[in-house]
Design a protein around this motif. Structure first.
Motif, PDB file in Angstrom:
ATOM      1  N   LEU A  70       0.841  -1.199   0.000  1.00 32.30           N
ATOM      2  CA  LEU A  70       0.000   0.000   0.000  1.00 32.30           C
ATOM      3  C   LEU A  70       0.876   1.250   0.000  1.00 32.30           C
ATOM      4  CD1 LEU A  70      -2.871   1.269   0.296  1.00 32.30           C
ATOM      5  CD2 LEU A  70      -2.463   1.244   2.773  1.00 32.30           C
ATOM      6  N   SER A  71       1.903   1.269   0.842  1.00 35.18           N
ATOM      7  CA  SER A  71       2.811   2.420   0.922  1.00 35.18           C
ATOM      8  C   SER A  71       3.496   2.680  -0.408  1.00 35.18           C
ATOM      9  CB  SER A  71       3.876   2.187   2.003  1.00 35.18           C
ATOM     10  OG  SER A  71       3.299   1.999   3.253  1.00 35.18           O
ATOM     11  N   CYS A  72       4.028   1.634  -1.007  1.00 31.05           N
ATOM     12  CA  CYS A  72       4.778   1.800  -2.258  1.00 31.05           C
ATOM     13  C   CYS A  72       3.873   2.260  -3.401  1.00 31.05           C
ATOM     14  CB  CYS A  72       5.480   0.496  -2.622  1.00 31.05           C
ATOM     15  SG  CYS A  72       6.864   0.063  -1.531  1.00 31.05           S
ATOM     16  N   PHE A  73       2.740   1.588  -3.571  1.00 36.06           N
ATOM     17  CA  PHE A  73       1.890   1.927  -4.712  1.00 36.06           C
ATOM     18  C   PHE A  73       1.154   3.254  -4.520  1.00 36.06           C
ATOM     19  CE2 PHE A  73       2.350  -2.548  -5.976  1.00 36.06           C
ATOM     20  CZ  PHE A  73       2.560  -2.380  -7.341  1.00 36.06           C
ATOM     21  N   LYS A  74       0.595   3.484  -3.341  1.00 33.75           N
ATOM     22  CA  LYS A  74      -0.148   4.734  -3.154  1.00 33.75           C
ATOM     23  C   LYS A  74       0.799   5.927  -3.163  1.00 33.75           C
ATOM     24  CE  LYS A  74      -3.992   6.731  -0.616  1.00 33.75           C
ATOM     25  NZ  LYS A  74      -5.099   6.462   0.333  1.00 33.75           N
ATOM     26  N   THR A  75       1.981   5.759  -2.569  1.00 32.13           N
ATOM     27  CA  THR A  75       2.969   6.834  -2.596  1.00 32.13           C
ATOM     28  C   THR A  75       3.445   7.073  -4.026  1.00 32.13           C
ATOM     29  OG1 THR A  75       3.701   6.287  -0.358  1.00 32.13           O
ATOM     30  CG2 THR A  75       5.187   7.614  -1.700  1.00 32.13           C
ATOM     31  N   GLY A  76       3.764   5.998  -4.737  1.00 31.57           N
ATOM     32  CA  GLY A  76       4.267   6.129  -6.107  1.00 31.57           C
ATOM     33  C   GLY A  76       3.267   6.745  -7.068  1.00 31.57           C
ATOM     34  N   LEU A  77       1.977   6.537  -6.814  1.00 32.03           N
ATOM     35  CA  LEU A  77       0.943   7.062  -7.710  1.00 32.03           C
ATOM     36  C   LEU A  77       0.370   8.398  -7.260  1.00 32.03           C
ATOM     37  CD1 LEU A  77      -0.999   3.753  -8.462  1.00 32.03           C
ATOM     38  CD2 LEU A  77       0.262   5.141 -10.133  1.00 32.03           C
ATOM     39  N   GLU A  78       0.304   8.636  -5.946  1.00 30.86           N
ATOM     40  CA  GLU A  78      -0.425   9.800  -5.458  1.00 30.86           C
ATOM     41  C   GLU A  78       0.390  10.725  -4.561  1.00 30.86           C
ATOM     42  OE1 GLU A  78      -3.997   8.388  -3.587  1.00 30.86           O
ATOM     43  OE2 GLU A  78      -4.772   7.473  -5.435  1.00 30.86           O
ATOM     44  N   GLY A  79       1.632  10.374  -4.252  1.00 28.49           N
ATOM     45  CA  GLY A  79       2.432  11.200  -3.367  1.00 28.49           C
ATOM     46  C   GLY A  79       2.913  12.479  -4.043  1.00 28.49           C
ATOM     47  N   ASP A  80       3.631  13.274  -3.283  1.00 27.11           N
ATOM     48  CA  ASP A  80       4.209  14.519  -3.800  1.00 27.11           C
ATOM     49  C   ASP A  80       5.564  14.240  -4.431  1.00 27.11           C
ATOM     50  OD1 ASP A  80       2.061  16.017  -2.708  1.00 27.11           O
ATOM     51  OD2 ASP A  80       3.049  15.965  -0.740  1.00 27.11           O
ATOM     52  N   ILE A  81       6.027  15.193  -5.239  1.00 25.12           N
ATOM     53  CA  ILE A  81       7.389  15.133  -5.779  1.00 25.12           C
ATOM     54  C   ILE A  81       8.147  16.337  -5.249  1.00 25.12           C
ATOM     55  CG2 ILE A  81       8.841  15.211  -7.843  1.00 25.12           C
ATOM     56  CD1 ILE A  81       6.683  13.715  -9.338  1.00 25.12           C
ATOM     57  N   SER A  82       9.215  16.074  -4.519  1.00 25.24           N
ATOM     58  CA  SER A  82       9.995  17.134  -3.887  1.00 25.24           C
ATOM     59  C   SER A  82      10.741  17.975  -4.924  1.00 25.24           C
ATOM     60  CB  SER A  82      11.004  16.505  -2.918  1.00 25.24           C
ATOM     61  OG  SER A  82      11.890  17.470  -2.425  1.00 25.24           O
ATOM     62  N   LYS A  83      10.986  19.228  -4.549  1.00 30.19           N
ATOM     63  CA  LYS A  83      11.779  20.116  -5.404  1.00 30.19           C
ATOM     64  C   LYS A  83      13.259  20.063  -5.025  1.00 30.19           C
ATOM     65  CE  LYS A  83       8.170  23.403  -6.715  1.00 30.19           C
ATOM     66  NZ  LYS A  83       7.011  22.647  -6.230  1.00 30.19           N
ATOM     67  N   ILE A  84      13.637  19.064  -4.199  1.00 26.73           N
ATOM     68  CA  ILE A  84      15.058  18.894  -3.857  1.00 26.73           C
ATOM     69  C   ILE A  84      15.875  18.770  -5.134  1.00 26.73           C
ATOM     70  CG2 ILE A  84      16.737  17.293  -2.849  1.00 26.73           C
ATOM     71  CD1 ILE A  84      14.657  16.566  -0.758  1.00 26.73           C
ATOM     72  N   LYS A  85      16.958  19.525  -5.210  1.00 27.26           N
ATOM     73  CA  LYS A  85      17.817  19.473  -6.386  1.00 27.26           C
ATOM     74  C   LYS A  85      18.431  18.079  -6.515  1.00 27.26           C
ATOM     75  CE  LYS A  85      21.741  21.855  -8.546  1.00 27.26           C
ATOM     76  NZ  LYS A  85      22.797  22.901  -8.359  1.00 27.26           N
TER      77      LYS A  85
END
Length: 476
Positions: free
Chosen positions: A384-399
């Motif tokens: 659940l963590s991997c798929f929900k994060t991979g599909l719906e999580g945020d993308i950081s602006k970390i360089k």
């Protein structure tokens, strides 16, 4: 009682494999639940040699629980199976203890009589709350609902395959006895790929592989791992809920076979210091209409932009979800860079110290591999963590996010802080379940020294969720 008076079901391994593969194919093709239910109930009614149905479910931490129901009772009462949820760690409080078990008839397994006893079959249960819906702390049900939503909304089929490492130790219940012995004894010291035919480790691997094959796992390869007495038995991809179920069955089979051999199969991430720990590398892909959405022959490392965004979201939330992927005090011994540990929050095709690896693949096998997962984690929480994060999580602006100098925690207390403070984990689990999970992990951590040190402490084994012993916990 003499066996001659009994007439219980005992099938050959070849017959078992045929039955389990047929059931697996139904699940893969998404045959309607009511059709499968009718078929299974008719089978149970007609097959007089089955005496009991073992219904299994997992608690919030991923520990597998089993209940044996008389076959005749289950056939009549399958829609009203109640149990006391207050007795299950992480489930209800005593004042609201009544829960029900539904039956997921698609997750039905015929089992070898010499391992699980004659006249029995296994089926996975679904925990149902008092309103008739999925119980929020039953992460299997939550994962199943998420996978169904993704298929209905986007046409996505979520696929996973897990490489689960473990150790084989001398003696039955070696983990529960650790607080008295203070050590684990290897059964083999051969190391990677090396075990002579007929030695205890090879016999264990061979027997376990045979049981898995009979239960429809579709094996790929098996071998001793890098550390002494360490093993890994690989099998093929599955749809996400079936894949998580197979992790639970894999560990159950290993433990049962080891016990029958007078030994212990352990899935502690780092039961012995000075040698490699055990991981559960989690291979992930998503298909749509039979097409692998992670494959792009012209993409970076031959995976698609869609796959890379999936990876970027996991990297962004790597510290947030670390406690779900590394669920015990002992897990943080494994995240040690001296033993090929995947403790760097970055992605790489070659660096095995990276949290996420991009294996060499083709149109069929293109995938991403989350390497930081411990084998004692709740598999439903992991996927659940991997798929929900991979599909719906945020993308950081970390360089340079994919190669930034960022690291996973080296202790459970930091992981707990990250988990509690992250907004994403509230979205992932809901505030109530998040708090329950964190409290369980805090309780285990508080029973152990804050600093890991170099020696495995009896407390980190004694108070481990997989080793849970009510008598020992009561002595704290």
């Amino acid at each position: 009682m003499s066996g001659e008076y009994r007439d219980f079901l005992e099938l050959s391994y070849a017959e078992l494999e045929d039955l389990n593969l047929a059931a697996k194919e139904q699940r893969k093709k998404r045959v309607a639940a009511d059709v499968i239910q009718e078929e299974r109930l008719k089978y149970l009614t007609d097959e007089k040699r089955i005496k009991a149905v073992t219904v299994v479910f997992s608690d919030l931490e991923g520990r597998l629980h089993t209940l044996d129901y008389d076959k005749k009772f289950l056939v009549k009462s399958y829609d009203n199976l109640t149990f006391d949820g207050s007795s299950i760690r992480g489930f209800t409080a005593q004042r609201e203890s009544d829960l029900r078990l539904g039956i997921d008839w698609s997750a039905f397994y015929w089992t070898p009589a010499d391992i699980f006893g004659p006249g029995k079959v296994i089926v996975f249960g679904e925990v149902i709350d008092k309103n008739g819906g999925t119980y929020s702390a039953d992460l299997r049900g939550v994962l199943k609902a998420f996978a169904k939503e993704q298929f209905q909304k986007n046409g996505y089929t979520l696929n996973a395959a897990n490489e689960i490492e473990g150790f084989l130790f001398e003696g039955v219940d070696a983990e529960r006895a650790f607080h008295q012995t203070g050590k684990f004894e290897y059964v083999n010291q051969g190391g990677y790929y090396h075990s002579l035919p007929g030695d205890p480790l090879r016999e264990f691997i061979d027997t376990t592989a045979e049981v898995q094959r009979a239960m429809g796992f579709e094996n790929e390869k098996d071998h001793p791992e890098v550390a002494p007495s360490q093993f890994e038995i690989n099998y093929t991809y599955g749809e996400v809920v079936a894949a998580a179920d197979q992790i639970q069955l894999y560990k159950l089979i290993c433990r049962q076979v080891a016990t029958q051999m007078g030994m212990t199969a352990s899935f502690l991430p780092k039961p012995v210091t000075g040698v490699n720990g055990s991981g559960m590398h989690t291979n992930i892909s998503i298909t749509k209409g039979g097409k692998n959405l992670f494959w792009d022959p012209k993409g970076q490392e031959k995976v698609s932009a869609f796959a890379w965004k999936f990876v970027d979201r996991i990297l962004t939330h790597g510290n947030d979800i670390c406690l779900l992927l590394n669920a015990s005090v002992n897990s943080y011994r494994r995240l040690d860079p001296h033993f090929e540990a995947p403790n760097q929050i970055k992605a790489s095709a070659t660096d095995r110290g990276s949290m996420v690896r991009i294996p060499i693949g083709n149109e069929k096998s293109a995938r991403v591999e989350v390497r930081s997962v411990g084998p004692d984690a709740n598999p439903y929480a992991v996927l659940l963590s991997c798929f929900k994060t991979g599909l719906e999580g945020d993308i950081s602006k970390i360089k340079n996010l994919r190669q930034a100098e960022r690291y996973l925690p080296d202790n459970i207390y930091t992981a707990l802080d990250n988990f509690r403070n992250a907004e994403w984990t509230s979205t992932l689990l809901g505030e109530d379940v998040k708090a329950r999970y964190a409290d369980l992990k805090q309780a285990s951590a508080d029973r152990c020294p804050r600093l890991l040190g170099t020696i495995v402490k009896s407390s980190e084994v004694q108070f481990h969720h997989d080793v849970y012993n009510q008598l020992l916990w009561g002595q704290f």
